[in-house]
Design a protein around this motif. Structure first.
Motif, short mmCIF file in Angstrom:
data_model
loop_
_atom_site.label_atom_id
_atom_site.label_comp_id
_atom_site.label_asym_id
_atom_site.label_seq_id
_atom_site.Cartn_x
_atom_site.Cartn_y
_atom_site.Cartn_z
N ALA A 233 2.68 -1.85 -9.31
CA ALA A 233 2.68 -3.28 -10.11
C ALA A 233 3.92 -3.94 -9.45
O ALA A 233 3.70 -5.32 -9.11
CB ALA A 233 2.64 -3.27 -11.52
N LEU A 234 4.87 -3.68 -9.22
CA LEU A 234 6.27 -4.27 -8.96
C LEU A 234 6.02 -4.67 -7.58
O LEU A 234 6.28 -6.09 -7.24
CB LEU A 234 7.05 -3.33 -8.79
N PHE A 235 5.18 -3.89 -6.78
CA PHE A 235 5.14 -4.43 -5.33
C PHE A 235 4.08 -5.46 -5.27
O PHE A 235 4.29 -6.66 -4.52
CB PHE A 235 4.51 -3.22 -4.53
N LEU A 236 3.00 -5.48 -6.17
CA LEU A 236 2.25 -6.44 -6.09
C LEU A 236 2.77 -7.70 -6.67
O LEU A 236 2.13 -8.84 -6.16
CB LEU A 236 0.94 -6.05 -6.77
N ALA A 237 3.51 -7.59 -7.67
CA ALA A 237 4.36 -8.88 -8.29
C ALA A 237 5.32 -9.43 -7.35
O ALA A 237 5.63 -10.85 -7.26
CB ALA A 237 4.91 -8.49 -9.39
N SER A 238 5.85 -8.67 -6.56
CA SER A 238 6.85 -9.36 -5.41
C SER A 238 6.39 -9.91 -4.12
O SER A 238 5.38 -10.00 -3.70
CB SER A 238 7.77 -8.08 -4.86
N ASP A 239 7.22 -10.59 -3.37
CA ASP A 239 7.05 -11.42 -2.30
C ASP A 239 6.59 -10.57 -1.21
O ASP A 239 5.94 -11.01 -0.36
CB ASP A 239 8.20 -12.43 -1.88
N ASP A 240 6.95 -8.89 -1.29
CA ASP A 240 6.56 -8.24 -0.15
C ASP A 240 5.26 -7.98 -0.04
O ASP A 240 4.76 -7.88 0.95
CB ASP A 240 7.29 -6.87 -0.75
N SER A 241 4.22 -8.54 -1.00
CA SER A 241 2.89 -8.54 -1.07
C SER A 241 2.24 -9.60 -0.93
O SER A 241 0.91 -9.93 -1.45
CB SER A 241 2.21 -7.59 -2.16
N LYS A 242 2.87 -10.84 -0.24
CA LYS A 242 2.58 -12.09 -0.28
C LYS A 242 1.11 -12.67 0.33
O LYS A 242 0.58 -13.68 0.13
CB LYS A 242 3.80 -13.07 0.36
N MET A 243 0.72 -11.56 1.14
CA MET A 243 -0.66 -11.84 1.74
C MET A 243 -1.46 -10.69 1.36
O MET A 243 -2.79 -10.98 1.81
CB MET A 243 -0.33 -11.75 3.22
N MET A 244 -1.40 -10.26 0.14
CA MET A 244 -2.41 -9.38 -0.56
C MET A 244 -3.07 -10.19 -1.76
O MET A 244 -2.31 -10.56 -2.48
CB MET A 244 -1.87 -8.36 -0.99
N THR A 245 -4.32 -10.63 -1.65
CA THR A 245 -5.01 -11.05 -2.78
C THR A 245 -6.43 -10.55 -2.74
O THR A 245 -7.07 -10.31 -1.63
CB THR A 245 -4.78 -12.60 -2.81
N ALA A 246 -7.26 -10.85 -3.73
CA ALA A 246 -8.50 -10.55 -3.96
C ALA A 246 -8.86 -8.99 -3.59
O ALA A 246 -9.94 -8.60 -3.17
CB ALA A 246 -9.35 -11.06 -3.19
N GLN A 247 -7.72 -7.94 -3.83
CA GLN A 247 -7.94 -6.66 -3.46
C GLN A 247 -7.95 -5.70 -4.60
O GLN A 247 -7.23 -6.29 -5.92
CB GLN A 247 -6.69 -6.28 -2.73
N SER A 248 -8.58 -4.61 -4.81
CA SER A 248 -8.54 -3.68 -5.89
C SER A 248 -7.68 -2.54 -5.27
O SER A 248 -8.24 -1.76 -4.33
CB SER A 248 -9.86 -3.18 -6.07
N ILE A 249 -6.30 -2.19 -5.81
CA ILE A 249 -5.70 -1.40 -5.31
C ILE A 249 -5.75 -0.06 -6.38
O ILE A 249 -5.56 -0.28 -7.84
CB ILE A 249 -4.18 -1.65 -5.47
N VAL A 250 -6.17 1.07 -6.03
CA VAL A 250 -6.42 2.33 -6.70
C VAL A 250 -5.27 3.08 -6.71
O VAL A 250 -4.97 3.58 -5.68
CB VAL A 250 -7.81 3.01 -6.38
N VAL A 251 -4.76 3.57 -7.61
CA VAL A 251 -3.65 4.59 -8.04
C VAL A 251 -4.22 5.62 -8.72
O VAL A 251 -3.91 5.83 -10.01
CB VAL A 251 -2.13 4.03 -8.38
N ASP A 252 -4.84 6.79 -8.16
CA ASP A 252 -5.36 7.81 -8.71
C ASP A 252 -5.33 9.10 -8.09
O ASP A 252 -6.25 10.03 -8.59
CB ASP A 252 -7.00 7.51 -9.09
N ALA A 253 -4.31 9.21 -7.06
CA ALA A 253 -4.13 10.58 -6.34
C ALA A 253 -5.45 10.87 -5.94
O ALA A 253 -5.67 12.28 -5.39
CB ALA A 253 -3.76 11.65 -7.50
N GLY A 254 -6.36 9.97 -5.54
CA GLY A 254 -7.51 10.46 -4.75
C GLY A 254 -8.54 10.84 -5.35
O GLY A 254 -9.43 11.70 -4.86
N TRP A 255 -8.74 10.59 -6.68
CA TRP A 255 -9.88 11.01 -7.56
C TRP A 255 -11.03 10.60 -7.36
O TRP A 255 -12.02 11.17 -7.53
CB TRP A 255 -9.46 10.89 -9.03
N THR A 256 -11.26 9.13 -6.91
CA THR A 256 -12.38 8.21 -6.88
C THR A 256 -12.56 8.24 -5.18
O THR A 256 -11.64 8.41 -4.39
CB THR A 256 -12.31 7.04 -7.40
#
Length: 256
Positions: A233-256
């Protein structure tokens, strides 16, 4: 909490609004954004927990969070909270729609009213909070909106059909809102946690056998904790991810 958390300079002084911030993943989000020196307002119905969190963080960080009691099913109250936060700490540049309710419910006994209530909690606020906050982000020249999804529908999970349907819809909503607001440099993404060991999960649904089964299905056979989600969430909120949008980011240790 890790003692070597990443620092995002673009978050310092930024106005942040978090729903469901008094407990679970939301509580850790509030603290970690304060750690980044952001100006945080969070809402929740858990008044005692919300006030207690503010008192705790006020002693630890120079920029203490502000708490507003709010039931997100009340759209007018939600929008008023956003307006209040903007006036108090400046136009909001980060919105995190974290609040949700995964109370189990059966397919057989589902009523129309309960179905509507599940959507009023788990989906509707994501749209109306965005609608209320976009004018503030336009004045800032852009912003980041993060909607919390769920792996539950991807896993074809039973026992809560209204919740899984609402969470599936969030991914579609995020993508269309991203397209709608990209011209304003406003990014909208979905952050999808796996099975995270929050207090609620441990007190309501924890079953050692299920935990073992889930971990075996994960690519990384380890337990997910709120910090793992908040790091993203911090990364997505920051300017470091300024060109990331309309994406689904999964953090599940590879469960899905």
């Amino acid at each position: 909490m890790s003692k070597q958390n990443a620092v995002y300079p673009s978050l310092a002084g930024k106005s942040v609004f978090i729903t469901g911030g008094a407990a679970g993943i939301g509580e850790v989000m509030v603290e970690r954004f304060c750690q980044q020196q952001a100006k945080v307002t969070f809402i929740d119905t858990a008044v005692e927990k919300g006030l207690k969190l503010c008192e705790k963080l006020k002693k630890q960080y120079s920029c203490a969070p502000h708490f507003i009691e709010c039931d997100i099913r009340n759209v007018e109250a939600l929008q008023n909270s956003i307006a209040d936060a903007g006036q108090r700490q400046g136009d909001i540049g980060v919105l995190i729609n974290n609040a949700a309710d995964d109370t189990r419910h059966s397919f057989e006994d589902m009523s129309s009213d309960y179905w509507d209530d599940r959507f009023a909690v788990n989906l509707k606020p994501c749209f109306f909070s965005t609608q209320a906050i976009v004018p503030q982000m336009i004045r800032l020249g852009g912003g980041s909106i993060i909607n919390l999804g769920s792996v539950s529908w991807r896993k074809k999970q039973t026992c809560m059909p209204a919740y899984t349907t609402a969470k599936a819809a969030i991914e579609g909503l995020s993508r269309t809102l991203a397209a709608e607001n990209g011209k304003h440099n406003i990014r909208v993404n979905t952050l999808i946690p796996g099975w995270v060991m929050t207090e609620r999960q441990m007190t309501h649904w924890l079953d050692p056998e299920i935990v073992k089964e889930v971990q075996q299905e994960q690519c990384i056979h380890a337990t997910l904790y709120p910090d793992d989600i908040v790091n993203a969430a911090l990364f997505l909120a920051s300017d470091d991810s300024k060109m990331m949008t309309a994406q689904s980011i999964v953090v599940d240790a590879g469960w899905t």
